[in-house]
Design a protein around this motif. Structure first.
Motif, PDB file in Angstrom:
ATOM      1  N   VAL A 161       0.927  -1.133  -0.009  1.00  0.00           N
ATOM      2  CA  VAL A 161       0.090   0.093  -0.016  1.00  0.00           C
ATOM      3  C   VAL A 161       1.002   1.185   0.101  1.00  0.00           C
ATOM      4  O   VAL A 161       2.161   1.001   0.679  1.00  0.00           O
ATOM      5  CB  VAL A 161      -1.020   0.153   1.294  1.00  0.00           C
ATOM      6  N   ALA A 162       0.273   2.231  -0.813  1.00  0.00           N
ATOM      7  CA  ALA A 162       1.148   3.624  -0.422  1.00  0.00           C
ATOM      8  C   ALA A 162       1.198   3.988   0.814  1.00  0.00           C
ATOM      9  O   ALA A 162       0.187   3.963   1.550  1.00  0.00           O
ATOM     10  CB  ALA A 162       0.461   4.428  -1.459  1.00  0.00           C
ATOM     11  N   ALA A 163       2.397   4.643   1.093  1.00  0.00           N
ATOM     12  CA  ALA A 163       2.564   5.147   2.638  1.00  0.00           C
ATOM     13  C   ALA A 163       1.656   6.209   2.864  1.00  0.00           C
ATOM     14  O   ALA A 163       1.125   6.327   4.204  1.00  0.00           O
ATOM     15  CB  ALA A 163       3.889   5.612   2.875  1.00  0.00           C
ATOM     16  N   GLY A 164       1.024   7.142   2.100  1.00  0.00           N
ATOM     17  CA  GLY A 164       0.127   7.909   2.116  1.00  0.00           C
ATOM     18  C   GLY A 164      -1.387   7.544   2.180  1.00  0.00           C
ATOM     19  O   GLY A 164      -2.280   8.204   2.272  1.00  0.00           O
ATOM     20  N   GLY A 165      -1.771   6.195   1.930  1.00  0.00           N
ATOM     21  CA  GLY A 165      -2.904   5.469   1.941  1.00  0.00           C
ATOM     22  C   GLY A 165      -3.283   5.232   0.643  1.00  0.00           C
ATOM     23  O   GLY A 165      -2.481   5.518  -0.403  1.00  0.00           O
TER      24      GLY A 165
END
Length: 169
Positions: free
Chosen positions: A50-54
């Motif tokens: 998943v992207a760290a920013g959500g």
């Protein structure tokens, strides 16, 4: 709205993220998603990204016993453990897509992988048969289970075409 009690079925149906690993650039998180297979009465674990920013998570593996994700220093590969009906072995997966490749065949399994700074080697520790005689096949689990086990650290050179195993003294 009436309150409803939590049931055992609710708890069993809950999927839990575990073992997060932040990519070297900080932009992505690889993690293990633990779920329960009620029909087979066992926990299952697969790798997700998943992207760290959500954002929307993406499933990376379809294995049922995947754990310990470790990013390569350049962030293009993940080393991880896969244990399915046998001792865990180290596998390497290209994050951008493609098939995972098994890089160890340790009779008693391999421990969590650790990448070298240049990404060309993976170190791990794992149990060995300290009572084996020279020439005995280290992959023959049935013949070695009765022997005393010890732990030995190893480093493997990692290339996509070969994976020599080099014991550390």
């Amino acid at each position: 709205m009436a309150q409803q009690r939590v049931s055992i079925g609710d708890l069993v149906a809950t999927q839990l993220p575990e073992q997060p690993a932040l990519s070297p650039d900080g932009g992505s998180i690889a993690y293990v998603l633990k779920s329960t297979n009620r029909a087979e009465d066992r926990d299952e674990r697969s790798l997700w990204l998943v992207a760290a920013g959500g954002g929307e998570p993406r499933r990376l593996t379809r294995g049922t016993g995947d754990s310990s994700p470790r990013w390569s220093p350049d962030g293009t590969r993940l080393a991880f453990l896969r244990a399915q009906d046998r001792p865990p072995q180290i596998w390497v997966l290209p994050v951008g897509g493609g098939e995972a490749e098994q890089v160890t065949t340790q009779a008693f399994g391999a421990g969590a992988p650790v990448w070298s700074d240049d990404g060309t080697r993976i170190a791990f520790a794992g149990p060995i048969d300290s009572a084996a005689l020279p020439g005995e096949g280290s992959d023959d689990v049935a013949n070695h289970c009765a022997f005393q086990k010890a732990v030995q650290a190893k480093v493997i050179g990692y290339e996509t075409t070969s994976t020599p195993e080099i014991p550390i003294s």
